[in-house]
Design a protein around this motif. Structure first.
Motif, PDB file in Angstrom:
ATOM      1  N   GLY A 105     -91.444 -69.097  18.759  1.00 48.43           N
ATOM      2  CA  GLY A 105     -92.830 -68.832  19.144  1.00 48.43           C
ATOM      3  C   GLY A 105     -92.974 -68.592  20.638  1.00 48.43           C
ATOM      4  N   LEU A 106     -92.264 -69.379  21.444  1.00 50.83           N
ATOM      5  CA  LEU A 106     -92.325 -69.176  22.898  1.00 50.83           C
ATOM      6  C   LEU A 106     -91.755 -67.814  23.286  1.00 50.83           C
ATOM      7  CD1 LEU A 106     -91.264 -72.746  24.069  1.00 50.83           C
ATOM      8  CD2 LEU A 106     -93.525 -71.697  24.325  1.00 50.83           C
ATOM      9  N   GLY A 107     -90.664 -67.415  22.638  1.00 54.67           N
ATOM     10  CA  GLY A 107     -90.082 -66.104  22.916  1.00 54.67           C
ATOM     11  C   GLY A 107     -91.000 -64.966  22.516  1.00 54.67           C
ATOM     12  N   PHE A 108     -91.611 -65.078  21.326  1.00 59.40           N
ATOM     13  CA  PHE A 108     -92.517 -64.030  20.867  1.00 59.40           C
ATOM     14  C   PHE A 108     -93.771 -63.961  21.733  1.00 59.40           C
ATOM     15  CE2 PHE A 108     -90.737 -64.360  16.308  1.00 59.40           C
ATOM     16  CZ  PHE A 108     -89.747 -63.443  16.612  1.00 59.40           C
ATOM     17  N   THR A 109     -94.240 -65.108  22.221  1.00 58.66           N
ATOM     18  CA  THR A 109     -95.419 -65.113  23.088  1.00 58.66           C
ATOM     19  C   THR A 109     -95.133 -64.321  24.359  1.00 58.66           C
ATOM     20  OG1 THR A 109     -96.091 -67.258  22.224  1.00 58.66           O
ATOM     21  CG2 THR A 109     -97.060 -66.590  24.301  1.00 58.66           C
ATOM     22  N   LYS A 110     -93.972 -64.539  24.924  1.00 55.85           N
ATOM     23  CA  LYS A 110     -93.585 -63.791  26.123  1.00 55.85           C
ATOM     24  C   LYS A 110     -93.515 -62.300  25.815  1.00 55.85           C
ATOM     25  CE  LYS A 110     -90.033 -63.602  29.708  1.00 55.85           C
ATOM     26  NZ  LYS A 110     -90.110 -62.167  29.774  1.00 55.85           N
TER      27      LYS A 110
END
Length: 155
Positions: A105-110
Protein backbone atom coordinates in the motif's frame (compact mmCIF):
# COMPACT_ATOMS: atom_id res chain seq x y z
CA UNK A 1 -11.16 -38.66 35.50
CA UNK A 2 -11.32 -37.61 39.14
CA UNK A 3 -13.69 -34.85 40.19
CA UNK A 4 -14.65 -33.29 43.47
CA UNK A 5 -17.28 -30.89 44.74
CA UNK A 6 -15.63 -27.59 45.73
CA UNK A 7 -17.80 -27.23 48.85
CA UNK A 8 -15.69 -29.86 50.62
CA UNK A 9 -12.70 -28.69 52.56
CA UNK A 10 -10.06 -31.01 51.15
CA UNK A 11 -10.38 -33.91 48.74
CA UNK A 12 -8.63 -37.12 49.61
CA UNK A 13 -6.58 -37.12 46.38
CA UNK A 14 -5.35 -34.37 44.08
CA UNK A 15 -8.12 -33.02 41.83
CA UNK A 16 -7.78 -33.35 38.08
CA UNK A 17 -11.00 -31.65 37.04
CA UNK A 18 -13.28 -29.29 38.94
CA UNK A 19 -17.01 -29.31 38.20
CA UNK A 20 -18.83 -26.02 37.73
CA UNK A 21 -20.46 -25.03 41.01
CA UNK A 22 -20.65 -21.57 42.59
CA UNK A 23 -16.93 -20.92 41.98
CA UNK A 24 -14.91 -20.62 38.81
CA UNK A 25 -14.38 -24.08 37.38
CA UNK A 26 -12.06 -25.50 34.77
CA UNK A 27 -14.80 -25.58 32.13
CA UNK A 28 -15.79 -21.98 32.86
CA UNK A 29 -12.17 -20.88 32.36
CA UNK A 30 -11.93 -22.85 29.10
CA UNK A 31 -15.24 -21.49 27.71
CA UNK A 32 -14.45 -17.89 28.58
CA UNK A 33 -11.00 -18.26 27.01
CA UNK A 34 -12.51 -19.70 23.83
CA UNK A 35 -15.11 -16.93 23.72
CA UNK A 36 -12.40 -14.27 24.04
CA UNK A 37 -10.35 -15.93 21.29
CA UNK A 38 -13.42 -16.11 19.01
CA UNK A 39 -14.43 -12.49 19.58
CA UNK A 40 -10.87 -11.20 19.25
CA UNK A 41 -10.15 -12.97 15.99
CA UNK A 42 -13.56 -12.01 14.57
CA UNK A 43 -13.01 -8.32 15.33
CA UNK A 44 -9.39 -7.99 14.16
CA UNK A 45 -9.98 -9.44 10.69
CA UNK A 46 -10.68 -6.90 7.98
CA UNK A 47 -11.06 -8.95 4.83
CA UNK A 48 -11.38 -7.64 1.31
CA UNK A 49 -14.71 -6.36 0.06
CA UNK A 50 -16.57 -9.46 -1.18
CA UNK A 51 -17.33 -9.54 -4.90
CA UNK A 52 -20.79 -8.49 -5.92
CA UNK A 53 -23.00 -11.44 -6.71
CA UNK A 54 -24.76 -11.51 -10.05
CA UNK A 55 -28.43 -10.56 -9.63
CA UNK A 56 -30.79 -13.46 -10.11
CA UNK A 57 -34.41 -13.66 -11.16
CA UNK A 58 -37.02 -13.19 -8.46
CA UNK A 59 -37.42 -16.25 -6.25
CA UNK A 60 -40.42 -18.37 -7.13
CA UNK A 61 -41.37 -19.32 -3.58
CA UNK A 62 -40.42 -18.81 0.05
CA UNK A 63 -38.20 -21.90 0.10
CA UNK A 64 -36.05 -20.51 -2.72
CA UNK A 65 -35.89 -17.12 -1.01
CA UNK A 66 -34.71 -18.77 2.23
CA UNK A 67 -32.19 -20.93 0.36
CA UNK A 68 -30.72 -17.83 -1.33
CA UNK A 69 -30.45 -15.95 1.95
CA UNK A 70 -28.70 -18.88 3.61
CA UNK A 71 -26.31 -19.23 0.65
CA UNK A 72 -25.52 -15.49 0.71
CA UNK A 73 -24.92 -15.57 4.47
CA UNK A 74 -22.63 -18.60 4.15
CA UNK A 75 -20.83 -17.14 1.11
CA UNK A 76 -19.98 -13.94 2.97
CA UNK A 77 -19.20 -15.58 6.35
CA UNK A 78 -17.13 -18.59 5.24
CA UNK A 79 -13.91 -16.69 4.36
CA UNK A 80 -13.94 -14.96 7.74
CA UNK A 81 -14.40 -18.28 9.57
CA UNK A 82 -11.49 -19.80 7.62
CA UNK A 83 -9.24 -16.82 8.42
CA UNK A 84 -10.30 -17.00 12.08
CA UNK A 85 -9.05 -20.60 12.22
CA UNK A 86 -5.81 -19.61 10.50
CA UNK A 87 -5.37 -16.73 12.96
CA UNK A 88 -5.92 -18.98 15.98
CA UNK A 89 -3.59 -21.78 14.85
CA UNK A 90 -0.98 -19.73 12.93
CA UNK A 91 -0.99 -16.15 14.30
CA UNK A 92 2.19 -15.25 12.41
CA UNK A 93 0.52 -15.69 9.04
CA UNK A 94 -2.09 -12.88 9.30
CA UNK A 95 0.59 -10.64 10.82
CA UNK A 96 2.89 -11.28 7.87
CA UNK A 97 -0.01 -10.69 5.44
CA UNK A 98 -0.82 -7.38 7.15
CA UNK A 99 2.81 -6.24 6.96
CA UNK A 100 2.98 -7.22 3.30
CA UNK A 101 -0.29 -5.41 2.53
CA UNK A 102 0.93 -2.27 4.29
CA UNK A 103 4.24 -2.37 2.41
CA UNK A 104 2.44 -2.75 -0.92
CA UNK A 105 0.00 0.00 0.00
CA UNK A 106 2.81 2.43 0.80
CA UNK A 107 4.47 1.66 -2.54
CA UNK A 108 1.25 2.08 -4.50
CA UNK A 109 0.49 5.35 -2.69
CA UNK A 110 3.82 6.74 -3.82
CA UNK A 111 3.10 5.56 -7.39
CA UNK A 112 -0.32 7.26 -7.41
CA UNK A 113 1.12 10.49 -6.02
CA UNK A 114 3.75 10.44 -8.79
CA UNK A 115 1.00 9.74 -11.34
CA UNK A 116 -1.00 12.75 -10.10
CA UNK A 117 2.07 14.98 -10.38
CA UNK A 118 3.13 13.73 -13.82
CA UNK A 119 -0.32 13.99 -15.33
CA UNK A 120 -0.92 17.31 -13.55
CA UNK A 121 -4.27 16.08 -12.31
CA UNK A 122 -6.10 18.66 -10.24
CA UNK A 123 -8.27 16.63 -7.89
CA UNK A 124 -10.03 17.98 -4.84
CA UNK A 125 -8.40 15.31 -2.69
CA UNK A 126 -4.84 14.14 -2.61
CA UNK A 127 -4.29 10.40 -2.89
CA UNK A 128 -3.56 8.88 0.52
CA UNK A 129 -2.72 5.49 2.00
CA UNK A 130 -6.38 5.09 2.97
CA UNK A 131 -7.41 5.41 -0.68
CA UNK A 132 -4.79 2.87 -1.71
CA UNK A 133 -5.76 0.32 0.93
CA UNK A 134 -9.44 0.69 0.06
CA UNK A 135 -8.66 0.23 -3.64
CA UNK A 136 -6.53 -2.86 -2.90
CA UNK A 137 -9.43 -4.35 -0.92
CA UNK A 138 -11.69 -4.01 -3.96
CA UNK A 139 -13.59 -1.04 -2.55
CA UNK A 140 -13.66 0.85 -5.83
CA UNK A 141 -12.42 0.41 -9.34
CA UNK A 142 -9.68 2.58 -10.79
CA UNK A 143 -9.70 3.02 -14.56
CA UNK A 144 -6.65 4.49 -16.20
CA UNK A 145 -6.78 6.11 -19.61
CA UNK A 146 -5.44 3.69 -22.18
CA UNK A 147 -3.10 5.05 -24.79
CA UNK A 148 -4.56 5.08 -28.25
CA UNK A 149 -3.25 2.28 -30.42
CA UNK A 150 -2.06 3.21 -33.88
CA UNK A 151 -4.13 1.75 -36.64
CA UNK A 152 -2.44 -1.11 -38.43
CA UNK A 153 -1.01 -0.26 -41.80
CA UNK A 154 -2.87 -1.81 -44.66
CA UNK A 155 -0.67 -2.81 -47.44
Amino acid sequence: MKTFAPQCTLPETGPVFVQQPNVRSTMKIIWTSLAIMFLSTWSILHLNVPPQLKPLLRPRNNWERLRRRLFTAWYTTKPKIVWMAVTIFFPEWPLAMAIQTLKRGLGFTKDFEDFQREEKLQDEKEWTLTHTMYANMGGFVIKFPTPEKPEPAVG
